[in-house]
Motif scaffolding. Structure first.
Motif, PDB file in Angstrom:
ATOM      1  N   ALA A 295       1.064  -1.269  -0.507  1.00  0.00           N
ATOM      2  CA  ALA A 295       0.462   0.529   0.399  1.00  0.00           C
ATOM      3  C   ALA A 295       1.133   1.373   0.020  1.00  0.00           C
ATOM      4  N   GLU A 296       2.248   1.226   1.058  1.00  0.00           N
ATOM      5  CA  GLU A 296       2.254   2.849   0.873  1.00  0.00           C
ATOM      6  C   GLU A 296       3.825   2.542   0.106  1.00  0.00           C
ATOM      7  N   GLN A 297       3.888   2.004  -1.007  1.00  0.00           N
ATOM      8  CA  GLN A 297       4.933   1.757  -2.029  1.00  0.00           C
ATOM      9  C   GLN A 297       3.755   1.869  -3.623  1.00  0.00           C
ATOM     10  N   ARG A 298       2.910   1.338  -2.998  1.00  0.00           N
ATOM     11  CA  ARG A 298       1.219   1.929  -4.466  1.00  0.00           C
ATOM     12  C   ARG A 298       1.413   3.244  -4.337  1.00  0.00           C
ATOM     13  N   LEU A 299       1.002   4.299  -2.836  1.00  0.00           N
ATOM     14  CA  LEU A 299       0.715   5.122  -3.449  1.00  0.00           C
ATOM     15  C   LEU A 299       1.558   6.348  -4.024  1.00  0.00           C
ATOM     16  N   TYR A 300       2.795   6.128  -3.311  1.00  0.00           N
ATOM     17  CA  TYR A 300       3.911   7.264  -3.755  1.00  0.00           C
ATOM     18  C   TYR A 300       4.582   6.407  -4.930  1.00  0.00           C
ATOM     19  N   ASP A 301       3.861   5.494  -6.133  1.00  0.00           N
ATOM     20  CA  ASP A 301       4.217   5.319  -7.242  1.00  0.00           C
ATOM     21  C   ASP A 301       2.875   6.036  -7.314  1.00  0.00           C
ATOM     22  N   THR A 302       2.178   6.136  -7.443  1.00  0.00           N
ATOM     23  CA  THR A 302       0.855   6.866  -8.154  1.00  0.00           C
ATOM     24  C   THR A 302       0.968   8.454  -7.695  1.00  0.00           C
ATOM     25  N   VAL A 303       1.545   8.257  -6.733  1.00  0.00           N
ATOM     26  CA  VAL A 303       2.675   9.917  -7.153  1.00  0.00           C
ATOM     27  C   VAL A 303       2.685  10.970  -7.773  1.00  0.00           C
ATOM     28  N   ARG A 304       4.409   9.508  -7.771  1.00  0.00           N
ATOM     29  CA  ARG A 304       5.121  10.046  -8.845  1.00  0.00           C
ATOM     30  C   ARG A 304       4.673   9.939 -10.340  1.00  0.00           C
ATOM     31  N   ASP A 305       3.368   9.287 -10.488  1.00  0.00           N
ATOM     32  CA  ASP A 305       2.497   8.612 -11.795  1.00  0.00           C
ATOM     33  C   ASP A 305       1.696   9.874 -12.799  1.00  0.00           C
ATOM     34  N   LEU A 306       1.087  10.615 -11.321  1.00  0.00           N
ATOM     35  CA  LEU A 306       0.304  11.416 -11.241  1.00  0.00           C
ATOM     36  C   LEU A 306       0.372  12.676 -11.841  1.00  0.00           C
ATOM     37  N   LEU A 307       1.989  13.003 -10.905  1.00  0.00           N
ATOM     38  CA  LEU A 307       2.921  15.039 -10.788  1.00  0.00           C
ATOM     39  C   LEU A 307       3.767  14.307 -11.392  1.00  0.00           C
ATOM     40  N   PRO A 308       3.952  14.564 -12.243  1.00  0.00           N
ATOM     41  CA  PRO A 308       5.113  14.119 -13.191  1.00  0.00           C
ATOM     42  C   PRO A 308       5.879  15.125 -12.693  1.00  0.00           C
ATOM     43  N   GLY A 309       8.025  14.643 -12.481  1.00  0.00           N
ATOM     44  CA  GLY A 309       8.830  15.481 -12.240  1.00  0.00           C
ATOM     45  C   GLY A 309       8.584  15.818 -10.410  1.00  0.00           C
ATOM     46  N   THR A 310       7.511  15.826 -10.463  1.00  0.00           N
ATOM     47  CA  THR A 310       7.322  15.766  -8.488  1.00  0.00           C
ATOM     48  C   THR A 310       8.472  14.856  -7.661  1.00  0.00           C
ATOM     49  N   ILE A 311       8.561  13.715  -7.870  1.00  0.00           N
ATOM     50  CA  ILE A 311       9.752  13.004  -6.902  1.00  0.00           C
ATOM     51  C   ILE A 311      11.085  13.569  -7.835  1.00  0.00           C
ATOM     52  N   GLU A 312      10.587  13.807  -9.312  1.00  0.00           N
ATOM     53  CA  GLU A 312      12.310  14.144  -9.470  1.00  0.00           C
ATOM     54  C   GLU A 312      12.883  15.176  -8.865  1.00  0.00           C
ATOM     55  N   LEU A 313      12.463  16.206  -9.968  1.00  0.00           N
ATOM     56  CA  LEU A 313      12.451  17.900  -9.557  1.00  0.00           C
ATOM     57  C   LEU A 313      12.448  18.518  -8.888  1.00  0.00           C
ATOM     58  N   ASP A 314      11.216  18.008  -7.497  1.00  0.00           N
ATOM     59  CA  ASP A 314      10.945  19.199  -6.525  1.00  0.00           C
ATOM     60  C   ASP A 314      11.502  18.542  -5.485  1.00  0.00           C
ATOM     61  N   ASP A 315      12.105  19.958  -4.968  1.00  0.00           N
ATOM     62  CA  ASP A 315      12.190  19.358  -3.217  1.00  0.00           C
ATOM     63  C   ASP A 315      10.365  19.722  -2.461  1.00  0.00           C
ATOM     64  N   THR A 316      10.045  18.671  -2.074  1.00  0.00           N
ATOM     65  CA  THR A 316       8.263  18.716  -1.228  1.00  0.00           C
ATOM     66  C   THR A 316       8.872  17.484  -0.895  1.00  0.00           C
ATOM     67  N   ALA A 317       7.450  17.797   0.194  1.00  0.00           N
ATOM     68  CA  ALA A 317       7.557  15.954   1.299  1.00  0.00           C
ATOM     69  C   ALA A 317       7.452  14.721   0.706  1.00  0.00           C
ATOM     70  N   TRP A 318       6.732  14.731  -1.108  1.00  0.00           N
ATOM     71  CA  TRP A 318       6.529  13.475  -1.622  1.00  0.00           C
ATOM     72  C   TRP A 318       7.731  13.340  -2.010  1.00  0.00           C
ATOM     73  N   ARG A 319       8.291  14.019  -2.116  1.00  0.00           N
ATOM     74  CA  ARG A 319      10.161  13.423  -2.690  1.00  0.00           C
ATOM     75  C   ARG A 319      10.588  12.250  -1.679  1.00  0.00           C
ATOM     76  N   THR A 320      11.043  12.887  -0.091  1.00  0.00           N
ATOM     77  CA  THR A 320      11.280  12.582   0.399  1.00  0.00           C
ATOM     78  C   THR A 320      10.617  11.531   0.975  1.00  0.00           C
ATOM     79  N   GLU A 321       9.270  11.226   1.108  1.00  0.00           N
ATOM     80  CA  GLU A 321       8.521  10.331   1.940  1.00  0.00           C
ATOM     81  C   GLU A 321       8.468   8.976   0.532  1.00  0.00           C
ATOM     82  N   TYR A 322       8.474   9.942  -1.239  1.00  0.00           N
ATOM     83  CA  TYR A 322       8.554   8.468  -1.979  1.00  0.00           C
ATOM     84  C   TYR A 322       9.959   7.769  -1.797  1.00  0.00           C
ATOM     85  N   LEU A 323      11.246   8.484  -1.096  1.00  0.00           N
ATOM     86  CA  LEU A 323      12.323   7.589  -0.908  1.00  0.00           C
ATOM     87  C   LEU A 323      12.207   6.517   0.339  1.00  0.00           C
ATOM     88  N   TYR A 324      11.656   6.976   0.950  1.00  0.00           N
ATOM     89  CA  TYR A 324      11.202   6.326   2.104  1.00  0.00           C
ATOM     90  C   TYR A 324      10.662   5.316   1.893  1.00  0.00           C
TER      91      TYR A 324
END
Ligand SMILES: Cc1cc2nc3c(=O)[nH]c(=O)nc-3n(C[C@H](O)[C@H](O)[C@H](O)COP(=O)(O)OP(=O)(O)OC[C@H]3O[C@@H](n4cnc5c(N)ncnc54)[C@H](O)[C@@H]3O)c2cc1C
Length: 373
Positions: free
Chosen positions: A316-345
């Motif tokens: 569930a956790e990895q699917r949620l953050y994979d969804t963030v990655r897929d639906l908010l393009p660039g957020t994980i890769e480029l933006d310095d937000t909580a989403w990136r930290t949480e995706y990596l964790y």
């Protein structure tokens, strides 16, 4: 008189109390600030009684089913008053102390943990011993009334903030059967000879440490169980690490799912199927978790069945953050937000508490009887 043993009433009364008592965290998002906020919330809940329900009286609690403390965690973390991480040690280590410490030691120490006066850590994993925990090589040898410990632990979460550690060490001699050659200790982290070194993580929150033991003397009164009981203790502890320890985390993931809905709407993204799959994974996890809570409330002992909870949590956790990655393009890769930290964790979810492969082995061997891995 309000009947707080009824979970629905308990939740209503707790909500009223949380509405009336401002525990809003500061804007500081460092790990130290999260810990300080966690201690503040725990202290307030303990003093008001809420933090003592669901724990036995012998541990400084007020009794009642574990479901009550699950409700507290869910409400507190769901409101984002505290982060879920520090709860994990409480949920994992307190039941172990209740079961294995002498009554005197448990009565002295557990209120310190429950009330947020102290943080504790879990010293199991070593550089060469993670999945194969029974191979650990940190050694304890008896000397008079004490034990002398030498060795190294790694991935010890929150060790740099901890006053105490539940430590596994090898004891006995070459003839001792492997699983009777491990003993558990309750160690003060400020004991002479212990060195704690935080490790740098890829998600930037340095929550775990290397911990070195150089001729560390531990009093015999700090044994948990008898010499040789360490493996049994670990087997009793791990089910908590694979189930109850996630109650607060689940509430947190729901709050992040809600945040994702807002963010996705913000970019006008059509995302029904992906969001549906993420929600379904979360909901499946919560249903399973609730079933575990109810089994605990009936007095059942948790065991290998909690590997199912752990697999569902990681999924569930990895699917949620994979969804963030897929639906908010660039957020994980480029933006310095909580989403990136949480995706990596979230990548750690298939490692900590026993890896996904190890959980599936347990499910196959011990629940489905499918033979050796
Ligand atoms: C965020 C985080 C926090 C942690 N906190 C703590 C803590 O507080 N205290 C503590 O003691 N430990 C902690 N750990 C350590 C954790 O328990 C170990 O990382 C975990 O048990 C895996 O051990 P390992 O890292 O040595 O990997 P290894 O055991 O070396 O595994 C490496 C790979 O081999 C696979 N593998 C190993 N054995 C098998 C098998 N039999 N069948 C199939 N595949 C196999 C694994 O699945 C994995 O992919 C933490 C880990 C993380 C990531």
């Amino acid at each position: 008189m309000t009947d707080l043993s009824d979970p629905a009433t308990f939740r209503v009364e707790l909500r009223k109390w949380l509405d009336d008592n401002d525990l809003t965290p500061t804007d500081d998002h460092s790990l130290a600030a999260h810990l300080a906020q966690f201690f503040r919330v725990q202290r307030a809940l303990y003093d008001a009684g809420w933090g003592r329900y669901g724990w036995p009286e012998a541990a400084g609690g007020l009794g009642g089913p574990a479901l009550l403390r699950a409700i507290v965690g869910e409400e507190v973390v769901g409101r984002r008053l505290a982060e879920p991480g520090p709860y994990s040690m409480l949920e994992v280590l307190a039941p172990t102390m209740i079961d294995y410490a002498t009554p005197e030691l448990a009565a002295e120490m557990l209120p310190k943990l429950l009330s947020g006066e102290e943080q504790w850590c879990q010293g199991f994993s070593e550089p060469g011993s993670g999945s194969d925990l029974a191979s650990l090589s940190t050694r304890a040898v008896p000397r008079g009334d004490q034990w002398i410990v030498n060795g190294q632990k790694v991935w010890t979460s929150f060790a740099q903030f901890s006053k105490r550690c539940i430590l596994l060490a090898r004891t006995g001699d070459a003839n001792t059967p492997a699983h009777q050659a491990i003993t558990a200790f309750f160690v003060d982290v400020d004991t002479l000879g212990i060195t704690v070194r935080p490790l740098h993580t890829m998600h930037g929150v340095d929550e775990f440490c290397e911990v070195y033991f150089d001729d560390v003397a531990i009093d015999g009164s700090r044994l948990l169980g008898a010499p040789g009981d360490g493996w049994k203790l670990a087997m009793d502890l791990l089910p908590y690490e694979r189930s109850t320890c996630f109650w607060q985390r689940i509430a947190y993931l729901y709050s992040r799912f809600d945040a994702l809905i807002d963010d996705v709407k913000g970019v006008g993204q059509a995302a029904d199927a992906d969001m549906g799959a993420a929600y379904l994974a979360l909901h499946t996890l919560r249903c399973r978790s609730r079933d575990t809570q109810l089994r605990l409330a009936e007095g059942q002992k948790l065991g290998p069945d909690t590997s199912i909870d752990k697999v569902l949590l990681a999924d569930a956790e990895q699917r949620l953050y994979d969804t963030v990655r897929d639906l908010l393009p660039g957020t994980i890769e480029l933006d310095d937000t909580a989403w990136r930290t949480e995706y990596l964790y979230s990548r750690a979810a298939t490692i900590y508490g026993g890896t996904a492969e190890v959980q599936r082995n347990i499910i196959a061997r011990r629940l489905l009887d499918l033979g050796k891995e």
